[in-house]
Motif scaffolding. Structure first.
Motif, mmCIF file in Angstrom:
data_model
loop_
_atom_site.group_PDB
_atom_site.id
_atom_site.type_symbol
_atom_site.label_atom_id
_atom_site.label_comp_id
_atom_site.label_asym_id
_atom_site.label_seq_id
_atom_site.Cartn_x
_atom_site.Cartn_y
_atom_site.Cartn_z
ATOM 1 N N MET A 156 -6.070 -1.769 48.141
ATOM 2 C CA MET A 156 -5.497 -1.614 46.810
ATOM 3 C C MET A 156 -4.404 -0.548 46.816
ATOM 4 O O MET A 156 -3.325 -0.725 46.227
ATOM 5 C CB MET A 156 -6.587 -1.267 45.799
ATOM 6 N N GLN A 157 -4.654 0.558 47.490
ATOM 7 C CA GLN A 157 -3.650 1.634 47.539
ATOM 8 C C GLN A 157 -2.402 1.174 48.281
ATOM 9 O O GLN A 157 -1.273 1.477 47.868
ATOM 10 C CB GLN A 157 -4.256 2.866 48.214
ATOM 11 N N ARG A 158 -2.585 0.434 49.360
ATOM 12 C CA ARG A 158 -1.431 -0.066 50.110
ATOM 13 C C ARG A 158 -0.598 -1.039 49.286
ATOM 14 O O ARG A 158 0.614 -1.148 49.491
ATOM 15 C CB ARG A 158 -1.911 -0.742 51.395
ATOM 16 N N ALA A 159 -1.255 -1.751 48.355
ATOM 17 C CA ALA A 159 -0.536 -2.705 47.508
ATOM 18 C C ALA A 159 0.163 -2.034 46.337
ATOM 19 O O ALA A 159 0.890 -2.704 45.593
ATOM 20 C CB ALA A 159 -1.504 -3.768 46.989
ATOM 21 N N GLY A 160 -0.033 -0.728 46.161
ATOM 22 C CA GLY A 160 0.658 -0.006 45.092
ATOM 23 C C GLY A 160 -0.212 0.425 43.940
ATOM 24 O O GLY A 160 0.300 0.945 42.942
ATOM 25 N N PHE A 161 -1.515 0.233 44.047
ATOM 26 C CA PHE A 161 -2.431 0.698 43.004
ATOM 27 C C PHE A 161 -2.834 2.151 43.259
ATOM 28 O O PHE A 161 -2.965 2.567 44.417
ATOM 29 C CB PHE A 161 -3.706 -0.151 42.966
ATOM 30 N N GLU A 162 -3.054 2.866 42.184
ATOM 31 C CA GLU A 162 -3.725 4.150 42.272
ATOM 32 C C GLU A 162 -5.185 3.908 41.897
ATOM 33 O O GLU A 162 -5.481 3.485 40.779
ATOM 34 C CB GLU A 162 -3.111 5.175 41.321
ATOM 35 N N VAL A 163 -6.096 4.133 42.812
ATOM 36 C CA VAL A 163 -7.513 3.899 42.552
ATOM 37 C C VAL A 163 -8.059 5.059 41.733
ATOM 38 O O VAL A 163 -7.961 6.222 42.125
ATOM 39 C CB VAL A 163 -8.295 3.731 43.873
ATOM 40 N N ARG A 164 -8.641 4.740 40.578
ATOM 41 C CA ARG A 164 -9.089 5.768 39.647
ATOM 42 C C ARG A 164 -10.605 5.835 39.485
ATOM 43 O O ARG A 164 -11.118 6.832 38.981
ATOM 44 C CB ARG A 164 -8.455 5.524 38.261
ATOM 45 N N ASP A 165 -11.320 4.795 39.899
ATOM 46 C CA ASP A 165 -12.768 4.833 39.701
ATOM 47 C C ASP A 165 -13.439 3.829 40.625
ATOM 48 O O ASP A 165 -12.922 2.724 40.830
ATOM 49 C CB ASP A 165 -13.130 4.498 38.247
ATOM 50 N N VAL A 166 -14.579 4.237 41.191
ATOM 51 C CA VAL A 166 -15.428 3.356 42.004
ATOM 52 C C VAL A 166 -16.858 3.541 41.525
ATOM 53 O O VAL A 166 -17.347 4.658 41.445
ATOM 54 C CB VAL A 166 -15.330 3.684 43.507
ATOM 55 N N GLU A 167 -17.525 2.429 41.203
ATOM 56 C CA GLU A 167 -18.901 2.494 40.718
ATOM 57 C C GLU A 167 -19.758 1.459 41.426
ATOM 58 O O GLU A 167 -19.373 0.293 41.537
ATOM 59 C CB GLU A 167 -18.956 2.253 39.207
ATOM 60 N N ALA A 168 -20.921 1.895 41.921
ATOM 61 C CA ALA A 168 -21.875 0.997 42.575
ATOM 62 C C ALA A 168 -22.923 0.538 41.572
ATOM 63 O O ALA A 168 -23.410 1.328 40.767
ATOM 64 C CB ALA A 168 -22.545 1.695 43.747
ATOM 65 N N HIS A 219 -19.706 -3.265 44.095
ATOM 66 C CA HIS A 219 -18.894 -2.169 43.563
ATOM 67 C C HIS A 219 -17.840 -2.684 42.589
ATOM 68 O O HIS A 219 -17.263 -3.760 42.793
ATOM 69 C CB HIS A 219 -18.164 -1.433 44.694
ATOM 70 N N GLN A 220 -17.592 -1.892 41.566
ATOM 71 C CA GLN A 220 -16.424 -2.072 40.712
ATOM 72 C C GLN A 220 -15.396 -1.023 41.103
ATOM 73 O O GLN A 220 -15.695 0.181 41.089
ATOM 74 C CB GLN A 220 -16.795 -1.908 39.241
ATOM 75 N N HIS A 260 -14.516 -6.425 40.977
ATOM 76 C CA HIS A 260 -15.980 -6.347 41.023
ATOM 77 C C HIS A 260 -16.445 -7.288 42.120
ATOM 78 O O HIS A 260 -16.265 -8.506 42.020
ATOM 79 C CB HIS A 260 -16.530 -6.748 39.648
ATOM 80 N N ALA A 261 -17.045 -6.746 43.203
ATOM 81 C CA ALA A 261 -17.364 -7.598 44.344
ATOM 82 C C ALA A 261 -18.543 -7.062 45.134
ATOM 83 O O ALA A 261 -18.770 -5.851 45.210
ATOM 84 C CB ALA A 261 -16.146 -7.726 45.266
ATOM 85 N N ILE A 262 -19.264 -7.976 45.770
ATOM 86 C CA ILE A 262 -20.322 -7.615 46.713
ATOM 87 C C ILE A 262 -19.665 -7.021 47.958
ATOM 88 O O ILE A 262 -18.595 -7.462 48.385
ATOM 89 C CB ILE A 262 -21.161 -8.846 47.074
ATOM 90 N N SER A 263 -20.317 -6.024 48.541
ATOM 91 C CA SER A 263 -19.745 -5.339 49.696
ATOM 92 C C SER A 263 -20.824 -5.092 50.736
ATOM 93 O O SER A 263 -22.020 -5.160 50.451
ATOM 94 C CB SER A 263 -19.127 -4.001 49.261
ATOM 95 N N SER A 264 -20.389 -4.815 51.954
ATOM 96 C CA SER A 264 -21.324 -4.394 53.002
ATOM 97 C C SER A 264 -20.627 -3.376 53.883
ATOM 98 O O SER A 264 -19.402 -3.421 54.053
ATOM 99 C CB SER A 264 -21.806 -5.590 53.839
ATOM 100 N N VAL A 265 -21.398 -2.452 54.416
ATOM 101 C CA VAL A 265 -20.829 -1.394 55.247
ATOM 102 C C VAL A 265 -20.223 -2.013 56.502
ATOM 103 O O VAL A 265 -20.884 -2.748 57.236
ATOM 104 C CB VAL A 265 -21.901 -0.363 55.633
ATOM 105 N N GLY A 266 -18.952 -1.746 56.730
ATOM 106 C CA GLY A 266 -18.259 -2.325 57.866
ATOM 107 C C GLY A 266 -17.748 -3.731 57.644
ATOM 108 O O GLY A 266 -16.988 -4.260 58.448
#
Length: 437
Positions: free
Chosen positions: A348-360, A414-415, A312-318
């Motif tokens: 996350m995917q490069r580290a071996g996670f399968e990303v299953r959900d993204v929520e803003a 985003h989470q 869960h983190a603050i994000s910005s485009v770019g």
């Protein structure tokens, strides 16, 4: 207070007898157009702009100009504000919104305007050697995002007193975006809603005797909720000494010492342990863009197969770094970095996670900041007693400016939920979101 009508003031070279407001008008026009959206009030009693707006920008001393001359842009403005040479009155959020709306996004002071500014500063006696920066300014030393430098940066922001954070955040003591499922939900209930959503996304109810790692656990609120409501064992880590002390007190007071362990520890020092789930809420902003790959690899190595990570983190485009010449970078979040959510998913995917959900949750953070600002305003005298007027004013501006960013979409939050699949691809994930509150 004398008020100057900007529409009638047309001279580009004010006479020597002109008020400070008259001297400033050409500069205000260069950045805000012919009609300033808020009042600008100056130390000689003159002013320009609407007196019935949401508030005012008050320039209390010519020292504000000197600070801006030696540190052009946001840093000079920030230093002038923190030093008390410049202030905002009224609703700080509305004042900042009005200024942002009036100023073109690509506004730049050209050479002509810069020369005008220099002449104005000279006439007003604002030229001279640089003034020392306010004592509250963060000092950066050492390699960026080293263990020692990160510890100092975290201490600068969080170790200002637990009582101050109690006043600011309310009884939930949760310093991250809340989740408001309905319009009439208060801040404490909205924080519980966020905690419950995270626990459901991590599948804690589905894992009997699960072990949760809370990275950047703050004052232990999520750890306490997960242990009490879902019966899991929790390890919370923070590198803020004051946070750790209070979190341990709260764990003991809740009678959960057998389920919750709070450590004063950096996530990079975790090794040789395994967990069923990991939460990282409001901590990722301190990791740094160059370290996100290693960050997710470390967390991936701590999870069992089918283990889940909620970031869960603050994000910005770019992506954007909270630079050393910004108000927030010098006085609030030294070394902070906001990562594009697309980069988060990729790392996350490069580290071996399968990303299953993204929520803003952007709008939820704007409302959270409104609630925190109200807490600060309602407890202003007590806040000044706890941290001093200067730091309280820093927080007032920081909360208002952050709320502007989340309101207009300049920044978001985003989470991102990832899972470690088994070698055969099974991930033990629910088929839909229906089980999430």
């Amino acid at each position: 207070m004398a008020t100057q009508d900007t529409e009638r003031f047309t001279s580009t070279t004010p006479p020597a007898t002109a008020t400070v407001a008259e001297q400033f008008t050409p500069l205000l026009r260069a950045t805000l157009g012919d009609r300033p959206p808020v009042q600008f009030a100056f130390w000689d009693g003159s002013s320009v702009g609407p007196p019935d707006g949401p508030g005012a920008v008050v320039v209390r001393s010519a020292r504000a100009l000197r600070r801006m001359f030696w540190s052009p842009g946001e840093l000079g403005l920030g230093r002038a504000y923190v030093a008390g040479d410049l202030d905002l009155t009224g609703d700080a959020f509305e004042v900042l919104r009005a200024l942002q709306t009036a100023a073109p996004r690509d506004a730049r002071l050209g050479l002509g305007a810069a020369w005008t500014a220099l002449r104005v500063a000279g006439r007003l006696g604002a030229l001279g050697p640089p003034l020392p920066p306010p004592a509250e300014e963060a000092r950066r030393h050492g390699r960026l995002h080293s263990l020692r430098r990160d510890a100092r940066a975290i201490s600068h922001h969080y170790d200002v007193g637990n009582d101050f954070y109690r006043l600011l955040l309310g009884p939930s003591l949760t310093y991250s975006c809340a989740r408001f499922p309905d319009d009439d939900v208060g801040l404490a209930e909205a924080q519980r809603s966020k905690h419950e959503l995270i626990c459901h996304k991590l599948g804690l109810d589905e894992r009997g005797g699960a072990r949760l790692l809370d990275v950047g656990c703050g004052w232990g609120s999520l750890a306490l909720h997960a242990a009490a409501a879902h019966g899991v064992e929790v390890v919370g880590v923070t590198i803020s000494r004051q946070q750790a002390e209070l979190a341990r007190e709260r764990v003991r007071a809740a009678g959960l010492a057998d389920r919750v362990e709070i450590r004063l520890q950096d996530y990079r020092e975790l090794a040789g342990e395994t967990f069923d789930a990991i939460s990282s809420v409001g901590m990722f902003e301190h990791v740094g863009a160059r370290r996100i790959g290693a960050y997710f690899e470390i967390l991936r190595g701590l999870l069992r197969p089918t283990g889940r990570l909620l970031n869960h983190a603050i994000s910005s485009v770019g992506g954007s770094r909270v630079g050393s010449r910004t108000f927030i970078g010098r006085y609030v979040f030294p070394d902070g970095e906001l990562i594009d959510v697309g980069e988060v998913v990729l790392a996350m995917q490069r580290a071996g996670f399968e990303v299953r959900d993204v929520e803003a949750l952007r709008e939820h953070y704007a409302r959270t900041l409104r609630e925190w600002s109200a807490n600060l305003a309602g407890g202003w005298d007590r806040a000044v007693e706890l941290v001093g007027e200067t730091r309280a004013r820093i927080w007032r501006l920081y909360l208002a400016a952050s709320r502007v960013g989340f309101t207009d979409g300049g920044i978001s939050v985003h989470q991102v939920l990832g899972v470690v699949p088994r070698p055969d691809g099974s991930a033990a994930m629910p088929a839909t979101r229906r089980s999430w509150p």
